[in-house]
Design an enzyme around this catalytic site. Structure first.
Site, PDB file in Angstrom:
ATOM      1  N   LYS A  41      -0.374   3.685   7.239  1.00  0.00           N
ATOM      2  CA  LYS A  41      -1.177   2.461   7.330  1.00  0.00           C
ATOM      3  C   LYS A  41      -0.274   1.226   7.400  1.00  0.00           C
ATOM      4  O   LYS A  41      -0.485   0.325   8.229  1.00  0.00           O
ATOM      5  CB  LYS A  41      -2.053   2.379   6.081  1.00  0.00           C
ATOM      6  CG  LYS A  41      -3.264   1.509   6.189  1.00  0.00           C
ATOM      7  CD  LYS A  41      -3.960   1.570   4.826  1.00  0.00           C
ATOM      8  CE  LYS A  41      -5.389   1.165   4.893  1.00  0.00           C
ATOM      9  NZ  LYS A  41      -6.017   1.186   3.559  1.00  0.00           N
ATOM     10  N   ASP A  57       0.855  -1.190   0.000  1.00  0.00           N
ATOM     11  CA  ASP A  57       0.000   0.000   0.000  1.00  0.00           C
ATOM     12  C   ASP A  57       0.886   1.232   0.000  1.00  0.00           C
ATOM     13  O   ASP A  57       1.969   1.227   0.594  1.00  0.00           O
ATOM     14  CB  ASP A  57      -0.916   0.002   1.234  1.00  0.00           C
ATOM     15  CG  ASP A  57      -2.145   0.878   1.022  1.00  0.00           C
ATOM     16  OD1 ASP A  57      -3.254   0.318   0.940  1.00  0.00           O
ATOM     17  OD2 ASP A  57      -1.997   2.113   0.914  1.00  0.00           O
ATOM     18  N   THR A  69     -13.778  -4.006  -7.605  1.00  0.00           N
ATOM     19  CA  THR A  69     -15.004  -4.036  -8.404  1.00  0.00           C
ATOM     20  C   THR A  69     -14.843  -3.050  -9.548  1.00  0.00           C
ATOM     21  O   THR A  69     -14.750  -1.845  -9.332  1.00  0.00           O
ATOM     22  CB  THR A  69     -16.206  -3.655  -7.524  1.00  0.00           C
ATOM     23  OG1 THR A  69     -16.291  -4.614  -6.483  1.00  0.00           O
ATOM     24  CG2 THR A  69     -17.494  -3.651  -8.321  1.00  0.00           C
ATOM     25  N   LEU A 108     -34.149  -9.858   2.904  1.00  0.00           N
ATOM     26  CA  LEU A 108     -35.539  -9.404   2.871  1.00  0.00           C
ATOM     27  C   LEU A 108     -35.871  -8.713   4.191  1.00  0.00           C
ATOM     28  O   LEU A 108     -37.003  -8.765   4.659  1.00  0.00           O
ATOM     29  CB  LEU A 108     -36.487 -10.591   2.655  1.00  0.00           C
ATOM     30  CG  LEU A 108     -36.600 -11.113   1.218  1.00  0.00           C
ATOM     31  CD1 LEU A 108     -37.573 -12.286   1.144  1.00  0.00           C
ATOM     32  CD2 LEU A 108     -37.047 -10.007   0.252  1.00  0.00           C
ATOM     33  N   GLY A 125     -35.756  -1.956   6.143  1.00  0.00           N
ATOM     34  CA  GLY A 125     -35.030  -1.026   7.007  1.00  0.00           C
ATOM     35  C   GLY A 125     -35.031   0.378   6.439  1.00  0.00           C
ATOM     36  O   GLY A 125     -35.859   0.723   5.587  1.00  0.00           O
ATOM     37  N   CYS A 138     -20.480  -0.343  -1.008  1.00  0.00           N
ATOM     38  CA  CYS A 138     -20.633  -1.121  -2.244  1.00  0.00           C
ATOM     39  C   CYS A 138     -21.943  -0.895  -2.969  1.00  0.00           C
ATOM     40  O   CYS A 138     -21.950  -0.484  -4.126  1.00  0.00           O
ATOM     41  CB  CYS A 138     -20.476  -2.595  -1.915  1.00  0.00           C
ATOM     42  SG  CYS A 138     -18.943  -2.928  -1.052  1.00  0.00           S
TER      43      CYS A 138
HETATM   44  C1  UGA Z   1     -22.201  -6.118   0.072  1.00  0.00           C
HETATM   45  C2  UGA Z   1     -22.541  -7.537  -0.434  1.00  0.00           C
HETATM   46  O1  UGA Z   1     -23.453  -8.175   0.467  1.00  0.00           O
HETATM   47  C3  UGA Z   1     -21.261  -8.381  -0.578  1.00  0.00           C
HETATM   48  O2  UGA Z   1     -21.585  -9.638  -1.152  1.00  0.00           O
HETATM   49  C4  UGA Z   1     -20.277  -7.651  -1.492  1.00  0.00           C
HETATM   50  O3  UGA Z   1     -19.060  -8.349  -1.614  1.00  0.00           O
HETATM   51  C5  UGA Z   1     -19.992  -6.283  -0.920  1.00  0.00           C
HETATM   52  O4  UGA Z   1     -21.225  -5.538  -0.804  1.00  0.00           O
HETATM   53  C6  UGA Z   1     -19.020  -5.603  -1.853  1.00  0.00           C
HETATM   54  O5  UGA Z   1     -19.373  -5.379  -3.023  1.00  0.00           O
HETATM   55  O6  UGA Z   1     -17.858  -5.386  -1.472  1.00  0.00           O
HETATM   56  P1  UGA Z   1     -21.688  -5.035   2.486  1.00  0.00           P
HETATM   57  O7  UGA Z   1     -21.803  -3.705   1.799  1.00  0.00           O
HETATM   58  O8  UGA Z   1     -20.532  -5.289   3.376  1.00  0.00           O
HETATM   59  O9  UGA Z   1     -21.673  -6.229   1.394  1.00  0.00           O
HETATM   60  O10 UGA Z   1     -22.982  -5.195   3.381  1.00  0.00           O
HETATM   61  P2  UGA Z   1     -24.372  -5.995   3.340  1.00  0.00           P
HETATM   62  O11 UGA Z   1     -24.417  -6.904   4.495  1.00  0.00           O
HETATM   63  O12 UGA Z   1     -24.651  -6.557   2.015  1.00  0.00           O
HETATM   64  O13 UGA Z   1     -25.392  -4.779   3.615  1.00  0.00           O
HETATM   65  C7  UGA Z   1     -25.517  -3.698   2.707  1.00  0.00           C
HETATM   66  C8  UGA Z   1     -26.631  -2.773   3.131  1.00  0.00           C
HETATM   67  O14 UGA Z   1     -27.897  -3.396   2.959  1.00  0.00           O
HETATM   68  C9  UGA Z   1     -26.586  -2.349   4.584  1.00  0.00           C
HETATM   69  O15 UGA Z   1     -26.922  -0.974   4.669  1.00  0.00           O
HETATM   70  C10 UGA Z   1     -27.645  -3.201   5.254  1.00  0.00           C
HETATM   71  O16 UGA Z   1     -28.187  -2.607   6.412  1.00  0.00           O
HETATM   72  C11 UGA Z   1     -28.663  -3.297   4.140  1.00  0.00           C
HETATM   73  N1  UGA Z   1     -29.539  -4.495   4.242  1.00  0.00           N
HETATM   74  C12 UGA Z   1     -29.033  -5.739   4.064  1.00  0.00           C
HETATM   75  C13 UGA Z   1     -30.886  -4.314   4.487  1.00  0.00           C
HETATM   76  O17 UGA Z   1     -31.390  -3.179   4.662  1.00  0.00           O
HETATM   77  N2  UGA Z   1     -31.695  -5.424   4.540  1.00  0.00           N
HETATM   78  C14 UGA Z   1     -31.211  -6.678   4.361  1.00  0.00           C
HETATM   79  O18 UGA Z   1     -32.017  -7.639   4.401  1.00  0.00           O
HETATM   80  C15 UGA Z   1     -29.844  -6.841   4.120  1.00  0.00           C
END
Ligand code: UGA
Length: 438
Positions: free
Chosen positions: A35, A30, A122, A253, A256, A263
């Site tokens: 860091k 990096d 990505t 599902l 929220g 991401c």
């Molecule tokens: C997401 C994807 O789930 C990963 O598979 C992917 O690798 C990653 O992006 C990426 O592209 O690097 P992440 O952003 O860490 O992962 O978090 P998630 O757990 O997917 O949640 C994303 C958002 O959706 C959060 O704000 C969470 O609160 C919301 N969420 C998730 C909901 O509102 N409802 C749900 O049922 C699930």
């Protein structure tokens, strides 16, 4: 195998640590000297459960090291992963590939012997081809292939997601690169993880399609929640009812306040732009992007309505990060909701188990930072749950009743059941369920 990981952000650091735990020799590179210096002292730049222990044990075993020197880092590597950031470009919503292309140029100059250059960041369709062109132009003599290997890990569950993925996607047309990638991921074959070998373009698009689909699924249930509130239905029951259908699936599902994080917001926007440019407009995902942005704003109105106006009100806020088990606040709903409440005349007292330092960067002295959940509640007109951290799931409701001025709870994550709040005299407002008052 020897691996160089360029970029020690979320994906780079977790992937590097996990590959070293598989037994490979990994050097993480990096440009950020601070860091790297902190990593060498065992200090993690991010909060991710289990990461410090994983890094520590692999450094100790001599399989994982850190450097700012790219030439030193990639010497003798069988595979060089590009895992640098691809932020949204200011103004047009495209992914900013400056860091990816800069890394490609630096890698080109230092290549030595056959190497697979792997894009883990990505990146839009066509980036792999451009990386190959950059390297080939600078080093016509070099022996290399450029593959795409998108990462699907989630923050907060990153190590488990890396080690027990649903699938690994690799995009390359080179049999030699396939061999190297198979060897890198061989430890996963014990668990019979499906490996999807495909073209580079297909792999690149698969990553965006996965995130856009998940963001669409969340937005779908969020809008079902809005309908539920109007017609007296219960979104959690609807989610269960449809999620038990194997074709739909129960995950993602949970209704929220709208998705956030580093991401979904960035990748949905980038995909919309790619699609438009390609002449195949992605209208569903555009609608998802718009609905999600509007939703975060609407959440502030919901809190204001629950309090009958917040002029002069004190609001207790539980959770600031975009989801639990992370200190990440990128595109967190709190960033939209809190300023709207303040503008409407509220004062905010907030607590998040991990993101208080991060929050100070965003909110400065516009809110009060508290040491724990209960400290936010003294004299509060409403308690608002913004992030479903485990420690907010079993709050002492009797104690809260004695701390607050008015017994109003706005639960934007449906952590509680209405029936739990009523005996304690709370008016309870949640997502996709009828509001209840004692
Ligand atoms: C997401 C994807 O789930 C990963 O598979 C992917 O690798 C990653 O992006 C990426 O592209 O690097 P992440 O952003 O860490 O992962 O978090 P998630 O757990 O997917 O949640 C994303 C958002 O959706 C959060 O704000 C969470 O609160 C919301 N969420 C998730 C909901 O509102 N409802 C749900 O049922 C699930």
């Amino acid at each position: 195998m020897r691996i160089a990981m360029i970029g020690t952000g979320y994906v780079g650091l977790v992937s590097g640590a996990c590959f070293s735990d598989f037994g490979h020799g990994v050097v993480c590179v990096d440009k950020d000297e601070g860091k790297i210096a902190r990593l060498k002292q065992g200090k993690m730049p991010i909060y991710e459960p289990g990461l410090d222990v994983l890094v520590g044990s692999n450094v100790e075993a001599g399989r994982l090291s850190f450097t700012t020197d790219l030439v030193e880092g990639i010497a003798g590597a069988d595979a060089i992963f590009i895992a640098v950031g691809t932020p949204t470009r200011r103004g047009d919503g495209f992914a900013d590939l400056t860091y990816v292309y800069a890394a490609a140029a630096e890698i080109a100059d230092a290549l030595d012997g056959y190497t697979v250059v792997v894009n883990k960041s990505t990146v839009p369709v066509g980036t792999g081809a451009e990386v190959e062109r950059i390297i080939r132009e600078r080093r016509p003599d070099a022996a290399f292939d450029v593959a795409s290997n998108p990462e699907f890990l989630r923050e907060g569950a990153a190590i488990d997601d890396f080690k027990r993925p649903d699938r690994v996607v690799v995009g390359t047309s080179s049999p030699r690169a396939v061999e190297v990638m198979r060897e890198l991921y061989r430890p996963l074959s014990l668990n019979e993880v499906p490996m999807v070998f495909t073209s580079r373009e297909t792999a690149e698009l698969t990553k965006y399609a996965a995130n856009a689909f998940l963001a669409t699924k969340i937005t779908f249930i969020n809008e079902v929640a809005d309908i539920c509130e109007k017609v007296g239905a219960d979104v959690q029951q609807v989610a269960r009812g449809i999620g038990l259908d194997g074709r739909i699936g129960a995950k993602f599902l949970h209704a929220g306040p709208g998705y956030g994080g580093s991401c979904f917001p960035k990748d949905t926007m980038a995909l919309v732009h790619t699609a438009r440019e390609a002449g195949a407009p992605f209208t569903i995902v555009q609608a998802v992007v718009d609905a999600n942005a509007a939703r975060k704003q609407a959440m502030a109105d919901r809190i204001i309505a629950a309090c009958n106006g917040v002029q002069g009100a004190r609001i207790s806020v539980l959770g600031l990060a975009f989801k639990p088990n992370t200190d990440d606040m990128r595109d967190a709903p709190s960033l939209d909701i809190l300023p709207r409440l303040i503008e409407a005349g509220a004062t905010i007292a907030a607590f998040d188990p991990e993101s208080m330092d991060e929050a100070r960067k965003h909110f400065g002295d516009t809110i009060t930072y508290c040491d724990d959940a209960y400290a936010t509640m003294a004299g509060a007109d409403a308690v608002v749950i913004l992030t479903e951290w485990n420690e907010f799931r079993a709050l002492d409701l009797k104690r809260i009743g004695g701390l607050v001025k008015r017994r109003i709870m706005v639960d934007l994550r449906n952590v509680y059941q209405p029936s739990e709040l009523i005996p304690h005299g709370f008016a309870y407002h949640s997502i996709g369920r009828a509001s209840v008052a004692p």
